[in-house]
Design a protein around this motif. Structure first.
Motif, short mmCIF file in Angstrom:
data_model
loop_
_atom_site.label_atom_id
_atom_site.label_comp_id
_atom_site.label_asym_id
_atom_site.label_seq_id
_atom_site.Cartn_x
_atom_site.Cartn_y
_atom_site.Cartn_z
N LEU A 156 3.97 -0.47 -16.63
CA LEU A 156 2.68 -1.15 -16.52
C LEU A 156 2.86 -2.66 -16.60
O LEU A 156 2.19 -3.42 -15.89
N LEU A 157 3.79 -3.11 -17.45
CA LEU A 157 4.08 -4.55 -17.52
C LEU A 157 4.71 -5.04 -16.22
O LEU A 157 4.54 -6.21 -15.84
N SER A 158 5.42 -4.15 -15.52
CA SER A 158 6.06 -4.54 -14.26
C SER A 158 5.04 -4.95 -13.20
O SER A 158 5.37 -5.67 -12.25
N PHE A 159 3.80 -4.49 -13.35
CA PHE A 159 2.75 -4.90 -12.41
C PHE A 159 2.47 -6.40 -12.52
O PHE A 159 1.83 -6.99 -11.64
N PHE A 160 2.95 -7.03 -13.59
CA PHE A 160 2.80 -8.47 -13.75
C PHE A 160 4.15 -9.17 -13.84
O PHE A 160 4.26 -10.29 -14.34
N GLY A 161 5.19 -8.49 -13.34
CA GLY A 161 6.52 -9.08 -13.32
C GLY A 161 7.14 -9.23 -14.70
O GLY A 161 8.01 -10.08 -14.89
N LEU A 162 6.71 -8.40 -15.65
CA LEU A 162 7.19 -8.51 -17.03
C LEU A 162 7.87 -7.23 -17.49
O LEU A 162 7.90 -6.91 -18.68
N ASP A 198 8.29 17.69 -23.08
CA ASP A 198 8.45 18.96 -22.39
C ASP A 198 7.67 19.03 -21.08
O ASP A 198 7.86 19.95 -20.27
N GLN A 199 6.79 18.05 -20.84
CA GLN A 199 6.06 18.00 -19.57
C GLN A 199 6.69 17.02 -18.59
O GLN A 199 6.32 16.97 -17.43
N ARG A 200 7.63 16.24 -19.09
CA ARG A 200 8.22 15.16 -18.30
C ARG A 200 9.17 15.73 -17.24
O ARG A 200 9.91 16.68 -17.51
N LYS A 201 9.17 15.15 -16.07
CA LYS A 201 10.09 15.53 -15.00
C LYS A 201 11.00 14.33 -14.73
O LYS A 201 10.68 13.45 -13.93
N ASP A 202 12.11 14.30 -15.43
CA ASP A 202 12.98 13.13 -15.36
C ASP A 202 13.71 12.98 -14.03
O ASP A 202 14.27 11.93 -13.76
N SER A 203 13.68 14.02 -13.21
CA SER A 203 14.39 13.94 -11.93
C SER A 203 13.82 12.87 -11.01
O SER A 203 14.52 12.36 -10.13
N VAL A 204 12.53 12.50 -11.21
CA VAL A 204 11.93 11.48 -10.35
C VAL A 204 11.95 10.10 -11.01
O VAL A 204 11.58 9.11 -10.37
N LEU A 205 12.39 10.04 -12.27
CA LEU A 205 12.37 8.76 -12.97
C LEU A 205 13.27 7.73 -12.29
O LEU A 205 12.93 6.55 -12.21
N GLN A 206 14.41 8.19 -11.79
CA GLN A 206 15.32 7.27 -11.12
C GLN A 206 14.67 6.66 -9.87
O GLN A 206 14.86 5.48 -9.58
N GLU A 207 13.88 7.46 -9.16
CA GLU A 207 13.17 6.94 -7.98
C GLU A 207 12.15 5.88 -8.38
O GLU A 207 11.98 4.87 -7.69
N ILE A 208 11.47 6.11 -9.50
CA ILE A 208 10.48 5.15 -9.99
C ILE A 208 11.17 3.86 -10.44
O ILE A 208 10.74 2.75 -10.09
N VAL A 246 12.21 1.25 -7.85
CA VAL A 246 11.21 0.38 -7.21
C VAL A 246 10.39 -0.42 -8.23
O VAL A 246 9.48 -1.16 -7.85
N SER A 247 10.72 -0.29 -9.51
CA SER A 247 9.89 -0.93 -10.54
C SER A 247 9.83 -2.45 -10.38
O SER A 247 8.81 -3.07 -10.69
N TYR A 248 10.91 -3.05 -9.87
CA TYR A 248 10.92 -4.50 -9.69
C TYR A 248 9.94 -4.95 -8.61
O TYR A 248 9.59 -6.14 -8.53
N ARG A 249 9.45 -4.01 -7.81
CA ARG A 249 8.53 -4.34 -6.71
C ARG A 249 7.06 -4.18 -7.10
O ARG A 249 6.17 -4.56 -6.32
N LYS A 257 0.83 -1.21 0.00
CA LYS A 257 0.00 0.00 0.00
C LYS A 257 0.86 1.26 0.00
O LYS A 257 0.55 2.25 -0.68
N ILE A 258 1.95 1.25 0.76
CA ILE A 258 2.87 2.39 0.75
C ILE A 258 3.49 2.55 -0.63
O ILE A 258 3.61 3.67 -1.15
N LEU A 259 3.88 1.44 -1.23
CA LEU A 259 4.47 1.48 -2.57
C LEU A 259 3.47 2.02 -3.59
O LEU A 259 3.82 2.81 -4.46
N LEU A 260 2.20 1.63 -3.47
CA LEU A 260 1.17 2.11 -4.39
C LEU A 260 1.01 3.62 -4.29
O LEU A 260 0.96 4.32 -5.31
N GLY A 261 0.94 4.14 -3.06
CA GLY A 261 0.83 5.58 -2.87
C GLY A 261 2.03 6.31 -3.47
O GLY A 261 1.88 7.37 -4.10
N PHE A 262 3.20 5.73 -3.29
CA PHE A 262 4.43 6.33 -3.83
C PHE A 262 4.39 6.36 -5.35
O PHE A 262 4.68 7.40 -5.96
N ILE A 263 4.01 5.26 -5.97
CA ILE A 263 4.06 5.19 -7.44
C ILE A 263 2.99 6.08 -8.06
O ILE A 263 3.20 6.66 -9.14
N VAL A 264 1.82 6.20 -7.44
CA VAL A 264 0.79 7.11 -7.94
C VAL A 264 1.33 8.54 -8.02
O VAL A 264 1.19 9.23 -9.04
#
Length: 327
Positions: free
Chosen positions: A130-136, A235-245, A248-251, A68-75
């Protein structure tokens, strides 16, 4: 079984590493077989001529609190990264996939998700997440220009209540020849194959849902009307948070594990009623046609089961505005 994910005839979810049923997680024996009583289940990779074997999905197991904490973070982080609520619409669509069977049984359709935008706008990054939600998450999209109807059909039959990603959609003849088949996937009108017995045929079942991506939306109105489009802009993308995402993508499949374990007939019915209510509201308040309203209602209701309150209200206003642009 000849597919993975949700096995509707048994009411279980089958993955490479676990089997989920009745809110419980079951692990396999030394032969990679999962047992429920005297019935054994073993996931088998799909082999497609010229492509080799497909990847087997898997679920990560964490505590409900961690998931649940991970879900809130990824949203929050995905919204920051993309620059709008498009990521929340995508997450709502993924959550709705867990109820794919129930949604189709009630409404006789399941919408496609279409990620579009110019080169390096983040389409592949979001699709892999989105595929990572199924381990892919390490799986690449299938280049649609190199795909056959047979290959797409087999994957849609194999990945039950999961997504099948077709990349590089363009309005070119070699691709648009598939449009008629793709339109039928929306209502699960699968391919019909001949069999050796005289005058015999069999239907290839459609159990998964389509994720499409490309620089262009379909020019075919019928296919276009079956999609929930999400435009991504560099031009709307904020790549500074991509590394944080990415860290945790494997989770992320731990969130799917939580959703599956929490699923009950009562929650399914609540989601279905919410889809009906949102569809009606979109038609009455905003004069959307039925298909547009029901497509968006599926993803909006999916996200409503993830977030409520101010987070949902801001998302809902954005989704209505996006749908108006889609009319």
């Amino acid at each position: 079984p000849d597919h993975v994910g949700f096995l509707s005839e048994h009411g279980v979810w089958l993955f490479r590493n676990v089997l989920a049923t009745d809110g419980k997680i079951i692990t396999s024996d030394e032969d990679s077989v999962f047992w429920i009583g005297n019935t054994g289940f073993k996931p088998t990779p799909l082999s497609i001529s010229g492509e080799g074997q497909t990847a087997l999905p898997e679920l990560r197991i964490e505590t409900p609190e961690e998931a649940k904490i991970l879900l809130g973070f990824i949203v929050q982080k995905l919204k920051e990264n993309i620059g709008n609520h498009g990521s929340s619409l995508a997450l709502g669509w993924v959550k709705a996939l867990i109820y794919n069977k129930e949604i189709f049984s009630r409404f006789k359709f399941f919408p496609f998700l279409f990620l579009y935008g110019k080169f390096q706008c983040g389409k592949n990054t979001l699709a892999r997440l989105l595929l990572s939600f199924f381990g892919l998450g390490d799986t690449d999209g299938e280049n649609i220009s190199e795909s056959s109807q047979t290959g797409i059909s087999r994957k849609l039959a194999y990945y039950s209540s999961m997504l099948v990603w077709l990349d590089e959609y363009r309005n070119e003849q070699r691709i648009i020849k598939l449009n008629s088949y793709l339109r039928n996937v929306y209502n699960r009108m699968g391919a019909v194959k001949g069999i050796k017995s005289e005058f015999g045929t069999r239907n290839v079942p459609i159990r998964g849902a389509l994720l499409l991506s490309g620089e262009q939306l379909p020019s075919d109105p019928g296919l276009r009307s079956r999609c929930i489009p999400i435009m991504l802009r560099r031009d709307q993308r904020k790549d500074s948070v991509l590394q944080e995402i990415t860290a945790v993508s494997y989770r992320l499949s731990a969130i799917t594990s939580l959703w599956i374990q929490e699923k009950t007939p009562a929650k399914a019915e609540t989601l279905l009623q919410n889809i009906e209510s949102i569809k009606s509201k979109l038609q009455i308040d905003h004069k959307f046609d039925a298909r547009l309203a029901e497509n968006y209602a599926v993803a909006i209701a999916g996200f409503h089961s993830i977030a409520q309150g101010e987070e949902f209200n801001g998302f809902y206003e954005w989704a209505v505005s996006a749908a108006k642009c889609d009319q």
